[in-house]
Design a protein around this motif. Structure first.
Motif, PDB file in Angstrom:
ATOM      1  N   GLN A  75       0.879  -1.129  -0.085  1.00 53.96           N
ATOM      2  CA  GLN A  75       0.012  -0.008   0.149  1.00 53.96           C
ATOM      3  C   GLN A  75       0.825   1.175  -0.215  1.00 53.96           C
ATOM      4  N   PRO A 131       2.236   5.418 -12.264  1.00 54.13           N
ATOM      5  CA  PRO A 131       1.717   6.713 -12.004  1.00 54.13           C
ATOM      6  C   PRO A 131       1.849   7.156 -10.554  1.00 54.13           C
ATOM      7  N   PHE A 132       2.977   7.530 -10.072  1.00 51.45           N
ATOM      8  CA  PHE A 132       3.393   7.917  -8.794  1.00 51.45           C
ATOM      9  C   PHE A 132       2.650   9.229  -8.599  1.00 51.45           C
ATOM     10  N   ALA A 156       1.936   5.775  -4.927  1.00 54.35           N
ATOM     11  CA  ALA A 156       0.716   6.016  -5.663  1.00 54.35           C
ATOM     12  C   ALA A 156      -0.387   5.706  -4.884  1.00 54.35           C
ATOM     13  N   ALA A 157      -0.951   7.008  -4.267  1.00 58.69           N
ATOM     14  CA  ALA A 157      -2.133   6.718  -3.295  1.00 58.69           C
ATOM     15  C   ALA A 157      -1.621   5.560  -2.407  1.00 58.69           C
ATOM     16  N   GLN A 159      -2.095   2.505  -3.130  1.00 52.23           N
ATOM     17  CA  GLN A 159      -1.730   1.301  -4.150  1.00 52.23           C
ATOM     18  C   GLN A 159      -0.407   1.360  -4.814  1.00 52.23           C
ATOM     19  N   GLN A 163       0.697  -0.495  -8.343  1.00 54.59           N
ATOM     20  CA  GLN A 163       1.233   0.172  -9.560  1.00 54.59           C
ATOM     21  C   GLN A 163       2.721  -0.218  -9.933  1.00 54.59           C
ATOM     22  N   GLU A 391      -7.921  12.447  -0.241  1.00 50.88           N
ATOM     23  CA  GLU A 391      -7.044  12.266  -1.468  1.00 50.88           C
ATOM     24  C   GLU A 391      -5.871  11.447  -1.110  1.00 50.88           C
TER      25      GLU A 391
END
Ligand SMILES: Cc1cc2nc3c(=O)[nH]c(=O)nc-3n(C[C@H](O)[C@H](O)[C@H](O)COP(=O)(O)OP(=O)(O)OC[C@H]3O[C@@H](n4cnc5c(N)ncnc54)[C@H](O)[C@@H]3O)c2cc1C
Ligand code: SF4
Ligand code: FES
Lengths: 656, 255
Positions: A75, A131-132, A156-157, A159, A163, A391
């Protein structure tokens, strides 16, 4: 046992090694076959990079797609010494933090190399389209993780693992398309095949048809992840297992520091007997969440109803320098201490609060400030703050709400430590080679870089370091001498013999036809391990555990019930083989924990603690890696790799 | 959260293997806690079946955290069950009440053949990625990660598309068995990022060609996929894919 640490200055060793390592020319690479078992971050990055170099790679995973390896679930983030934040980070600091965080039980040379290659990992991933998270200026964003005082974690959030793995997976699929990698999905490695003591292939089971297959290669890489599921309940995926590593161990690969387990402080607590796994709430939450328990024992009020002055923010109280960001082992023990003392919350009283109310208000005020509003009503500030928190951690909050039915934006989360990661694993030298020539271990499956405690966001880094940037060099050094050996014929006697033994074991499991399910044995093993080889360990408990596990093993092999047939898809049979291995591993973990009469990192021996209950190391007697050699049924011999610390001089770890 | 117990009737699709003919079987489970996950309820049922000497139900699952994309049950007519933006493994039993009957089937799609019971073969998705769902950059080729700043909005949109877990629910819920949402998400992610630029055209053409070859159906804009996607992948990605595909078509003609 030769750790093959290169000579020379710490910060020159890897450079030097790379400069002198043997190379394989491109036309020879095409003739060399490599088996990669596992397609998590370590396996996928290795398979892709080796495929790109031109080796013929066969990759295996037990899931229905390589993209589903357990790494997908990571995560919080991945560390790298980029120093983009200009906050004093450097390769040295990452190296230093990792050695210290590991409580001085890791090999300095490996850790230094890890820190060195960390920066290239981020470059590689961005180039692949990972997509960091980014700032408004378009540059990469960072956050802090436990055990450090700089912001070096890329994410990356919530996740990040997903990713990164999808990046590595796409690189593998590209090599599949180019014909350099062949992918074997829904396949389980059952054993490694040795010829004259050298790894030359594997026997795998096609999980769809049940058929056994023999695969030859010039080298075998085990990238099969960690063994936290020995505790039954853990944050690992359901299928995570020790089988590949364990079979290799029984063939001669030494097992390093098996008892070093990481118990993660922030997981959703157990809710009942039906529980099949535990869910992590990422450590990144400790950046903003504050951990506390009521000042009063057995307080039954809701968290939100307990006034500020009746709360004990025990991490901030005990560790003012690091506060909520102390390393995991420290945070976990502190939670256990409070709950054992009767301050726990929730129905089971085995939980503490992780509270975002302050963070929500703080972020809300910042947002209001950005809009230039100074007299915004409290509820609007809170609304703005919730957006910011959403966010950053939205998917984690959602996951919490789905599991518990509670809204963590309104009420503090309830959390408790859970088994999460295993620092122990197959012993490897500097080249990531096990004690079996030709057999390598990468990622969580090896014991290497994290000593007795892993810092957050360092496992993803290590998996990708091993696969992208280390093994392409070190494997070449071995394969350079293999070019004279032609293709490995999987019809040789050694392959047939191994296959026969595997088949016999499978048939034996099916033939027992006992009265108890595989699951019930796994649960009982987990309970023994958690109670006696979990967050706190003592000699008496460990001795009991060893006796209990031995009798559990005997009972398993006489009374387990495995339904179904051998020649069909049979998930219960797969599970039975894995649980049988976990039982044996559990015994070794207790033996190792008993041998190590000191506390260090995640290994807490109650007999060895300071006056204020912190782990007390014993460097004079235990500054070694315990590498266990299997000598037959329930028999092991201990080999010690002495650890010397040239750069980071061991001190009592302090986060106060 | 208050919890309760329930007794349930389950009608589950059983099929021994890909060749066999399947059918529904009915099972009863008792004293199921509302705190259990849906798959934990299946664990209870399987334990019961094993002890009764029957064969347990095969189903795919691994992470049980809604991220690996392995779990895949069609529950009471809905992929991944009744909760919005949710995977099967994250569905909890408080979605049901005492006495309910629950019908469970595998994904149904020509391109996803049944392996056993509730398990299907989704390797078609891997082959679509093989056709172009990547950026061709060998290990070691990369420039510094901050060398190319990326507009935050674009980076965020790329991330939202990249959040697809490859579960295949979009296909299973679509009357045409279309894989447009899955493919569109990957094409969008890579088209939104500057690193994906050089291969944009060939990627769109090749991935779409592979998708057709695998036997996935066409998109007739019913948007069932978006409504049922556990990760909320937006149909805007399909529009972007179409744009990429048409653009690529023109580009090839011009060449
Ligand atoms: C919930 C969670 C969150 C985490 N978050 C973070 C984080 O934020 N940052 C961080 O740095 N680390 C994190 N970690 C740790 C990190 O995710 C793992 O240590 C790491 O991903 C392991 O990668 P791996 O490649 O070694 O193994 P895995 O990803 O576990 O892959 C193992 C592979 O081996 C295959 N395999 C296993 N056994 C066999 C067999 N017998 N035959 C064939 N194939 C087999 C599997 O199919 C799989 O492909 C987290 C871990 C968990 C559980
Ligand atoms: S688009 Fe949604 S439904 Fe389709 S595979 Fe991806 S996550 Fe699953
Ligand atoms: S089991 Fe992984 S998403 Fe459901």
């Amino acid at each position: 046992m030769n750790s093959k640490i290169p000579q020379g200055e710490m910060d020159k060793k890897w450079e030097d090694y790379k400069g002198h390592v043997k190379l394989v020319n491109p036309s020879n690479k095409r003739k060399l076959e490599v088996i990669v078992v596992g397609t998590g971050l370590a396996g996928a990055s290795a398979a892709a990079s080796l495929g790109e170099l031109g080796y013929k790679v066969k990759a295996f995973c037990f899931q229905d797609s390589p993209r589903r390896a357990h790494s997908i679930a990571a995560q919080g983030g991945i560390n790298a010494a980029k120093n983009y934040q200009n906050d004093g980070d450097s390769v040295f600091r990452l190296f230093y933090d990792t050695v210290k965080g590991g409580d001085y039980r890791s090999r300095e040379a490996n850790v230094h190399r890890l820190a060195e290659v960390s920066t290239s990992i981020i470059d590689q991933c961005v180039a692949q389209g990972v997509p960091f998270a980014r700032e408004y200026g378009g540059l990469l964003s960072n956050r802090s993780f436990g055990g450090t005082q700089v912001q070096r974690t890329f994410y990356a959030a919530g996740q990040t693992g997903q990713q990164l793995l999808l990046g590595a997976y796409s690189a593998v699929e590209r090599q599949v398309a180019l014909g350099n990698v062949t992918m074997y999905r829904r396949h389980e490695m059952e054993d490694v095949v040795l010829i004259d003591g050298i790894a030359k292939g594997i026997v795998a089971r096609n999980l769809v048809t049940g058929e056994l297959e023999r695969h030859g290669a010039h080298a075998v890489l085990l990238c099969t992840g960690g063994y936290g599921n020995v505790f039954y309940l853990s944050t690992n995926a359901m299928g995570s297992n020790v089988t590949a590593a364990w079979r290799a161990h029984k063939k001669g690969a030494f097992f390093g520091n098996p008892c070093f387990t990481q118990i993660h402080p922030t997981c959703i607590p157990v809710s009942g007997d039906h529980q099949s796994k535990l869910t992590l709430m990422s450590e990144s939450l400790r950046n903003d969440g504050r951990i506390w328990v009521p000042l009063k024992q057995a307080d039954t009020r809701k968290g939100s109803e307990i006034p500020e002055e009746e709360r004990d923010y025990y991490l901030e109280r005990r560790y003012p320098a690091f506060g909520n960001l102390v390393p995991r082992d420290v945070a976990s023990r502190a939670a256990k201490e409070r709950c054992d003392a009767g301050y726990g919350v929730g129905t089971t009283k085995m939980a503490v609060f992780l509270d975002f109310a302050d963070a929500i208000k703080r972020y809300g005020r910042i947002e209001a400030g950005k809009k230039g509003i100074t007299d915004m009503p409290e509820k609007d500030i809170v609304a703005l703050g919730k957006d910011v928190v959403a966010e950053k951690y939205g998917n984690l909050f959602e996951m919490y709400a789905k599991i518990t039915g509670e809204n963590p934006y309104e009420m503090p989360m309830r959390i408790y430590p859970a088994v999460h990661y295993t620092m122990g694993g197959l012993w490897v030298d500097y080249e990531l080679q096990t004690t079996i020539t030709g057999l390598y271990a990468l990622g969580e499956a090896n014991f290497s870089d994290h000593g007795a405690n892993r810092l957050g966001a360092s496992a993803l880094m290590q998996g990708l370091a091993d696969g992208y940037f280390v093994i392409p060099y070190t494997l070449g050094n071995y394969l350079a001498d293999e070019i004279r050996n032609g293709a490995v014929d999987p019809n040789q006697q050694a392959f047939l013999d191994t296959e026969k033994l595997v088949a016999e074991r499978i048939n034996k499991l099916l033939a027992i036809k006992g009265t108890k399910t595989v699951e019930s044995f796994h649960k009982r093993l987990g309970k023994i391990m958690w109670d006696k080889c979990g967050m706190a360990r003592n000699a008496e408990g460990l001795k009991q555990a060893i006796t209990e596990i031995r009798s559990l093993k005997a009972e398993f092999w006489t009374d387990v019930r495995v339904p179904g047939e051998v020649n069909e898809m049979n998930p219960e049979l797969d599970k039975a083989g894995r649980v049988a291995d976990f039982i044996e591993l559990g015994e070794l973990m207790c033996i190792d924990a008993l041998d190590r009469e000191e506390s260090c990192g995640g290994h807490f021996r109650e007999e060895s603690q300071t006056e204020d209950g912190e782990a007390k190391r014993d460097d004079a007697n235990y500054a070694y890696v315990a590498a266990w050699e299997n000598k037959g049924d329930s028999e092991w011999a201990l080999h010690k790799e002495d650890l010397s610390f040239e750069i980071v001089k061991p001190t009592q770890r302090s986060y106060k | 959260m208050e919890h309760y117990h329930m007794n349930l009737t389950l009608k589950v699709w059983r099929q021994k293997n890909n060749k066999a003919k399947g059918s529904f079987e009915t099972y009863k489970v008792k004293e199921i806690s509302s705190e259990m996950s849906f798959l934990e309820m299946f664990d209870v049922l399987n334990e019961q079946l094993i002890l009764e000497g029957k064969s347990p139900i095969a189903f795919d699952h691994d992470c049980r955290e809604g991220i690996c994309g392995m779990c895949s049950m069609h529950i009471n007519g809905q992929v991944h069950g009744p909760w919005a933006q949710n995977t099967t493994c994250q569905l909890h039993m408080r979605a049901f009440k005492d006495g309910d009957t629950i019908v469970v089937e595998p994904w149904r799609s020509k391109a996803f053949p049944i392996v056993k019971d509730l398990m299907v073969n989704r390797s078609a998705f891997d082959r679509i990625i093989e056709a172009g769902g990547y950026i061709s950059v060998n290990t070691g080729n990369a420039v510094d990660a901050n060398a190319i700043p990326i507009d935050k909005k674009k980076a965020d949109d790329a991330f939202m598309a990249a959040a697809c877990i490859g579960c295949g629910a979009c296909v299973a819920t679509c009357i045409n068995g279309s894989a447009m949402l899955f493919v569109g998400a990957k094409i969008s992610q890579l088209a939104l990022l500057p690193q994906g630029g050089p291969e944009r055209e060939s990627r769109a053409l090749n991935m779409v060609a592979q998708m057709d070859k695998e036997g996935f159906g066409n998109c007739t804009n019913t948007y069932a996929c978006e409504a049922q996607c556990p990760k909320g992948i937006s149909v805007a990605n399909i529009a972007r894919m179409n744009k990429e595909y048409i653009g690529a078509g023109f580009a090839t003609e011009e060449n």
